[in-house]
Motif scaffolding. Structure first.
Motif, PDB file in Angstrom:
ATOM      1  N   PRO A  86       0.823  -1.209   0.000  1.00 52.80           N
ATOM      2  CA  PRO A  86       0.000   0.000   0.000  1.00 52.80           C
ATOM      3  C   PRO A  86       0.856   1.258   0.000  1.00 52.80           C
ATOM      4  CG  PRO A  86       0.019  -1.024   2.178  1.00 52.80           C
ATOM      5  CD  PRO A  86       0.710  -1.973   1.245  1.00 52.80           C
ATOM      6  N   VAL A  87       0.335   2.290  -0.670  1.00 53.89           N
ATOM      7  CA  VAL A  87       1.056   3.558  -0.716  1.00 53.89           C
ATOM      8  C   VAL A  87       1.054   4.212   0.659  1.00 53.89           C
ATOM      9  CG1 VAL A  87       1.103   5.847  -1.770  1.00 53.89           C
ATOM     10  CG2 VAL A  87       0.491   3.842  -3.148  1.00 53.89           C
ATOM     11  N   LEU A  88      -0.080   4.117   1.360  1.00 59.60           N
ATOM     12  CA  LEU A  88      -0.188   4.676   2.696  1.00 59.60           C
ATOM     13  C   LEU A  88      -0.132   3.541   3.716  1.00 59.60           C
ATOM     14  CD1 LEU A  88      -3.037   7.278   2.106  1.00 59.60           C
ATOM     15  CD2 LEU A  88      -0.590   7.689   2.155  1.00 59.60           C
ATOM     16  N   ALA A  89       0.522   3.762   4.810  1.00 54.42           N
ATOM     17  CA  ALA A  89       0.661   2.723   5.831  1.00 54.42           C
ATOM     18  C   ALA A  89      -0.132   3.097   7.071  1.00 54.42           C
ATOM     19  CB  ALA A  89       2.137   2.549   6.192  1.00 54.42           C
ATOM     20  N   ASN A  90      -0.409   2.084   7.885  1.00 53.33           N
ATOM     21  CA  ASN A  90      -1.059   2.273   9.187  1.00 53.33           C
ATOM     22  C   ASN A  90      -2.423   2.956   9.082  1.00 53.33           C
ATOM     23  OD1 ASN A  90       1.251   1.197  10.480  1.00 53.33           O
ATOM     24  ND2 ASN A  90       2.257   3.202  10.339  1.00 53.33           N
ATOM     25  N   ILE A  91      -3.179   2.592   8.040  1.00 53.05           N
ATOM     26  CA  ILE A  91      -4.535   3.124   7.918  1.00 53.05           C
ATOM     27  C   ILE A  91      -5.464   2.207   8.703  1.00 53.05           C
ATOM     28  CG2 ILE A  91      -6.420   3.641   6.332  1.00 53.05           C
ATOM     29  CD1 ILE A  91      -4.354   4.183   4.194  1.00 53.05           C
ATOM     30  N   PRO A  92      -6.242   2.728   9.643  1.00 53.61           N
ATOM     31  CA  PRO A  92      -7.117   1.864  10.435  1.00 53.61           C
ATOM     32  C   PRO A  92      -8.251   1.296   9.588  1.00 53.61           C
ATOM     33  CG  PRO A  92      -7.553   4.173  10.913  1.00 53.61           C
ATOM     34  CD  PRO A  92      -6.338   4.139  10.042  1.00 53.61           C
ATOM     35  N   ASP A  93      -8.704   0.097   9.948  1.00 54.39           N
ATOM     36  CA  ASP A  93      -9.844  -0.510   9.266  1.00 54.39           C
ATOM     37  C   ASP A  93     -11.078   0.360   9.466  1.00 54.39           C
ATOM     38  OD1 ASP A  93      -8.300  -2.598   8.455  1.00 54.39           O
ATOM     39  OD2 ASP A  93      -8.850  -3.907  10.135  1.00 54.39           O
ATOM     40  N   ARG A  94     -11.846   0.530   8.403  1.00 47.22           N
ATOM     41  CA  ARG A  94     -13.085   1.285   8.516  1.00 47.22           C
ATOM     42  C   ARG A  94     -14.183   0.526   7.779  1.00 47.22           C
ATOM     43  NH1 ARG A  94     -13.959   7.214   6.005  1.00 47.22           N
ATOM     44  NH2 ARG A  94     -14.046   5.940   4.130  1.00 47.22           N
ATOM     45  N   PRO A  95     -14.836  -0.416   8.458  1.00 49.09           N
ATOM     46  CA  PRO A  95     -15.880  -1.192   7.786  1.00 49.09           C
ATOM     47  C   PRO A  95     -17.028  -0.301   7.338  1.00 49.09           C
ATOM     48  CG  PRO A  95     -15.950  -1.538  10.163  1.00 49.09           C
ATOM     49  CD  PRO A  95     -14.698  -0.763   9.881  1.00 49.09           C
ATOM     50  N   ALA A  96     -17.618  -0.653   6.204  1.00 53.04           N
ATOM     51  CA  ALA A  96     -18.764   0.103   5.710  1.00 53.04           C
ATOM     52  C   ALA A  96     -19.887   0.043   6.739  1.00 53.04           C
ATOM     53  CB  ALA A  96     -19.226  -0.481   4.376  1.00 53.04           C
ATOM     54  N   GLY A  97     -20.598   1.133   6.895  1.00 53.74           N
ATOM     55  CA  GLY A  97     -21.648   1.178   7.916  1.00 53.74           C
ATOM     56  C   GLY A  97     -22.818   2.027   7.473  1.00 53.74           C
ATOM     57  N   PHE A  98     -23.804   2.119   8.347  1.00 56.00           N
ATOM     58  CA  PHE A  98     -25.016   2.879   8.065  1.00 56.00           C
ATOM     59  C   PHE A  98     -24.757   4.378   8.195  1.00 56.00           C
ATOM     60  CE2 PHE A  98     -26.420  -1.198   9.919  1.00 56.00           C
ATOM     61  CZ  PHE A  98     -27.181  -1.675   8.871  1.00 56.00           C
ATOM     62  N   CYS A  99     -25.562   5.156   7.510  1.00 58.72           N
ATOM     63  CA  CYS A  99     -25.475   6.612   7.617  1.00 58.72           C
ATOM     64  C   CYS A  99     -25.877   7.047   9.028  1.00 58.72           C
ATOM     65  CB  CYS A  99     -26.403   7.278   6.604  1.00 58.72           C
ATOM     66  SG  CYS A  99     -26.047   6.894   4.882  1.00 58.72           S
ATOM     67  N   VAL A 100     -25.519   8.274   9.374  1.00 55.62           N
ATOM     68  CA  VAL A 100     -25.949   8.841  10.651  1.00 55.62           C
ATOM     69  C   VAL A 100     -27.479   8.884  10.675  1.00 55.62           C
ATOM     70  CG1 VAL A 100     -25.939  10.904  12.086  1.00 55.62           C
ATOM     71  CG2 VAL A 100     -23.861  10.220  10.887  1.00 55.62           C
ATOM     72  N   GLY A 101     -28.064   8.345  11.736  1.00 57.21           N
ATOM     73  CA  GLY A 101     -29.510   8.371  11.890  1.00 57.21           C
ATOM     74  C   GLY A 101     -30.272   7.348  11.076  1.00 57.21           C
ATOM     75  N   SER A 129     -24.870   0.412  18.754  1.00 57.27           N
ATOM     76  CA  SER A 129     -25.343   1.377  17.769  1.00 57.27           C
ATOM     77  C   SER A 129     -24.418   1.484  16.575  1.00 57.27           C
ATOM     78  CB  SER A 129     -25.520   2.755  18.429  1.00 57.27           C
ATOM     79  OG  SER A 129     -25.759   3.742  17.459  1.00 57.27           O
ATOM     80  N   GLY A 130     -23.172   1.856  16.819  1.00 53.80           N
ATOM     81  CA  GLY A 130     -22.241   2.053  15.723  1.00 53.80           C
ATOM     82  C   GLY A 130     -22.488   3.311  14.926  1.00 53.80           C
ATOM     83  N   CYS A 131     -23.286   4.245  15.460  1.00 56.63           N
ATOM     84  CA  CYS A 131     -23.567   5.488  14.745  1.00 56.63           C
ATOM     85  C   CYS A 131     -22.288   6.309  14.608  1.00 56.63           C
ATOM     86  CB  CYS A 131     -24.629   6.296  15.490  1.00 56.63           C
ATOM     87  SG  CYS A 131     -25.006   7.871  14.695  1.00 56.63           S
ATOM     88  N   PRO A 132     -21.984   6.820  13.408  1.00 53.90           N
ATOM     89  CA  PRO A 132     -20.757   7.610  13.239  1.00 53.90           C
ATOM     90  C   PRO A 132     -20.712   8.857  14.113  1.00 53.90           C
ATOM     91  CG  PRO A 132     -21.656   6.964  11.108  1.00 53.90           C
ATOM     92  CD  PRO A 132     -22.679   6.604  12.135  1.00 53.90           C
ATOM     93  N   SER A 133     -21.877   9.360  14.530  1.00 62.54           N
ATOM     94  CA  SER A 133     -21.876  10.564  15.365  1.00 62.54           C
ATOM     95  C   SER A 133     -21.636  10.243  16.837  1.00 62.54           C
ATOM     96  CB  SER A 133     -23.208  11.317  15.230  1.00 62.54           C
ATOM     97  OG  SER A 133     -24.266  10.578  15.800  1.00 62.54           O
ATOM     98  N   LEU A 134     -21.704   8.968  17.207  1.00 58.38           N
ATOM     99  CA  LEU A 134     -21.460   8.546  18.585  1.00 58.38           C
ATOM    100  C   LEU A 134     -20.006   8.075  18.674  1.00 58.38           C
ATOM    101  CD1 LEU A 134     -22.688   8.117  21.386  1.00 58.38           C
ATOM    102  CD2 LEU A 134     -23.433   5.856  20.644  1.00 58.38           C
ATOM    103  N   THR A 135     -19.169   8.881  19.311  1.00 59.97           N
ATOM    104  CA  THR A 135     -17.737   8.605  19.311  1.00 59.97           C
ATOM    105  C   THR A 135     -17.175   8.758  20.722  1.00 59.97           C
ATOM    106  OG1 THR A 135     -15.648   9.249  18.292  1.00 59.97           O
ATOM    107  CG2 THR A 135     -17.245  11.003  18.652  1.00 59.97           C
TER     108      THR A 135
END
Length: 670
Positions: free
Chosen positions: A352-367, A584-590
């Protein structure tokens, strides 16, 4: 579906112009329905075009496509294929090429350049008419994201209209796939249609000879990969930013059928060529090798020797493969910058061109209204034990990924309940199947609900009714609540299910997690024997925000009172166990740092992306979590009554806070 769903949206917006020109447009119930519409091109000089995501859409349409390819067409028939192969894909990694060869449908793969694509559309119709054969036009994900301009021609009304066809019906039994005509179709393909296609492609120079004219090595490339190839050559110092290169290139804007004379002419003065063909099997490479071998042309054909057997041919992949080929075959070509010293191994993953990129599984939109459905399933599994869950195609498929980790199988669009049909005979343990409203109307009503009723299934189906075919861009469907001009919407799913014979039906608001949990418990434990359908209803939040936000902003600008609800987390109350996030996994809940210096665990935090759906609080209530969530109403252009209430509440809270502080001081706590 992606990558060509936007084409349907553009055509839908253009209906007034299309109607003025006498062009009929409709959004079909499925790809099979769309392909069957091309039957109008069989007996009449009427041009027809259909589009869908491939290869999954082509699989659905295969019955109709095979029939129209066998009988042939009179009018031009174009199948615009969204080739979803590669890194950005969400489906199985297969190519359309095999289907084109199987049914002998000509396959165009134009260079990712707008003028080339527009030309391919025009010539595709003409090629279809010249050879009486349907034509596929393949557009890859990257081609569908092009920006640029092209010169458009004037609109023209069809020379032969649909009204004229109905006024004088034509019938030709030789075009219908029945004995003895079906036996003649194969001969006709070889003796008439194939030669006609070859002549048309050569005459109109649909394939291109690019780059230099001399050299002992050359490149044969699928048209859709041309831009990526040029990027690789530029990185190797062998092409400029405008695509100028001295290396001879044969660009196949038509990948099926192959034009033997052009290939032989390109290879005659070369010692080796590299076939840049994405995916497996290597149909083109094998065909070129056989062609040159049969004619005893001493040019070595290479492809998968230097390029990966499978996977998308990105610029980095092609850079490595082309460099390895040129190092071995062209000692007169100097690569700048120098090629990597590490030997290339076919199939070796590219670093990969970029290293140490965290996994970001596809998820539902906010709300998203689908998130609370899967929260309810997780809670009911905690109570009743693990369940077999049969998934379906659509946004809800993201439930398979973290944080929900639900789902055992997915078999196709609208096949969620059919995917669990093998368990129909098991009575002491029920399965849950998921199906979106788009999949329900596409295939699920018959293949899922009808099949379950006929076979007396005792299992449970959840229909996610969000009002749209949401995963493909929010198109309206039969059960949409909106009033759509020229369409009949507001057809309830519950009525269709009842009409199929289902007796146990429950409809419920998707955001009410506790209520959904109770209905799921009832469905999984009831003594009622027979198919059970739960319809979880709430509008797609993405479409809702697209509709409501502009209206809200207009009201604010006019000085009208607006109120928006948002949610937050009390950092002093939050325990830091983050159960709310796992449910939940909501992107706005962090997460954010704990403001308490005596506590190390980060606390939950709702950021500014919140749309106020309330799922986080509903989860906290349904799962009996910590009471740390609160809601606030943000008011713009407040009234005098709003200001008075705010002043009273502020004063009351301030007074109570001071009273509490005085009590703490008297007790010595402060």
């Amino acid at each position: 579906g992606s990558p060509i769903s936007h084409l349907m949206d553009v055509l839908s917006d253009s209906q007034p112009i299309l109607q003025e020109l006498g062009v009929h447009f409709e959004t079909s119930a499925s790809e099979a329905t769309a392909a069957a519409m091309l039957a109008a091109s069989v007996n009449y000089p009427i041009r027809g075009a259909v589009t869908w995501k491939s290869v999954v859409g082509t699989n659905v349409a295969s019955d109709a496509l095979a029939n129209i390819a066998s009988g042939g067409v009179t009018g031009g028939a174009l199948v615009i294929i969204g080739e979803d192969y590669g890194e950005g894909s969400s489906i199985m990694q297969e190519r359309t090429h095999a289907f084109a060869m199987k049914s002998q449908i000509w396959l165009l793969d134009p260079r990712p350049e707008l003028t080339a694509i527009v030309t391919a559309v025009e010539k595709g119709f003409e090629l279809s008419e010249a050879s009486n054969t349907p034509v596929m036009l393949e557009l890859r994900v990257r081609a569908c994201h092009l920006y640029g301009s092209f010169t458009a021609k004037d609109n023209q009304c069809p020379a032969f209209s649909l009204q004229q066809a109905l006024a004088a019906p034509r019938r030709d039994t030789n075009r219908i796939v029945l004995p003895p005509a079906n036996f003649l179709h194969e001969r006709e393909k070889i003796s008439q249609r194939w030669p006609a296609a070859i002549d048309f492609i050569k005459q109109h120079k649909l394939n291109e000879f690019l780059g230099g004219t001399k050299g002992k090595t050359g490149l044969i490339v699928q048209g859709g990969l041309y831009n990526s190839l040029m990027r690789a050559l530029a990185l190797l110092g062998l092409a400029d930013e405008y695509g100028q290169t001295d290396i001879p290139i044969y660009c196949m804007n038509v990948t099926y059928p192959l034009i033997n004379d052009e290939i032989k002419g390109f290879c005659l003065d070369k010692t080796s060529v590299l076939v840049v063909e994405e995916g497996q099997p290597a149909f083109i490479e094998q065909a070129v090798s056989a062609l040159l071998n049969n004619d005893k042309i001493g040019c070595r054909v290479l492809g998968k020797t230097y390029l990966p057997l499978a996977g998308e041919y990105t610029g980095q992949v092609l850079k490595e493969g082309v460099a390895a080929f040129l190092r071995a075959s062209a000692d007169d070509i100097i690569l700048t910058p120098p090629a990597d010293n590490e030997p290339f191994e076919p199939g070796r993953p590219v670093a990969p061109v970029l290293a140490n990129i965290p996994d970001r599984p596809a998820g539902f939109c906010v709300g998203c209204p689908e998130r609370p459905i899967f929260s309810a399933i997780k809670l009911i599994q905690k109570e009743l034990g693990e369940l077999h869950i049969s998934c379906d195609i659509g946004c809800h498929l993201f439930s398979i990924l973290p944080p929900f980790n639900l789902g055992n199988t997915t078999m196709g669009y609208g096949l969620g309940w059919a995917g669990a049909s093998a368990f129909n005979g098991i009575k002491d343990r029920r399965t849950i199947s998921i199906m979106g409203d788009g999949g329900f109307w596409h295939n699920g009503l018959t293949s899922g609900v009808g099949n379950a009723v006929f076979n007396d299934s005792d299992h449970v189906l959840i229909v996610v009714d969000n009002g749209y075919s949401a995963a493909t861009g929010g198109q309206d469907i039969l059960s949409s609540r909106a009033m759509v001009r020229g369409r009949k919407t507001n057809n309830p799913i519950a009525r269709a299910v009842a009409g199929m014979g289902v007796e146990w039906i429950r409809e419920h608001y998707s955001y009410d997690i506790s209520g959904l949990q109770n209905i799921l418990r009832e469905a999984l434990t009831t003594t009622f024997s027979g198919p059970k359908v739960i319809i979880a209803q709430a509008e797609c939040m993405l479409n809702k925000q697209r509709r409501e936000r502009p209206l809200l902003n207009e009201r604010r600008k006019r000085g009208e009172r607006t109120s928006v609800r948002r949610f937050g987390v009390d950092a002093d109350t939050c325990t830091g166990d983050h159960s709310c996030i796992r449910l939940s996994g909501c992107p706005s809940l962090t997460l954010r740092d704990n403001p308490d210096p005596l506590r190390d665990d980060p606390v939950a935090y709702v950021d500014q992306d919140c749309v106020g759906c309330g799922v986080c609080g509903e989860n906290a209530h349904a799962a009996i979590l910590c009471p740390s969530f609160y809601s606030v109403d943000i008011i713009d252009n407040p009234t005098l009554w709003d200001r008075a209430k705010d002043k009273f509440r502020t004063g009351l809270i301030t007074g109570l806070s001071r009273l509490h502080e005085r009590r703490l001081r008297r007790s010595g706590a402060l």
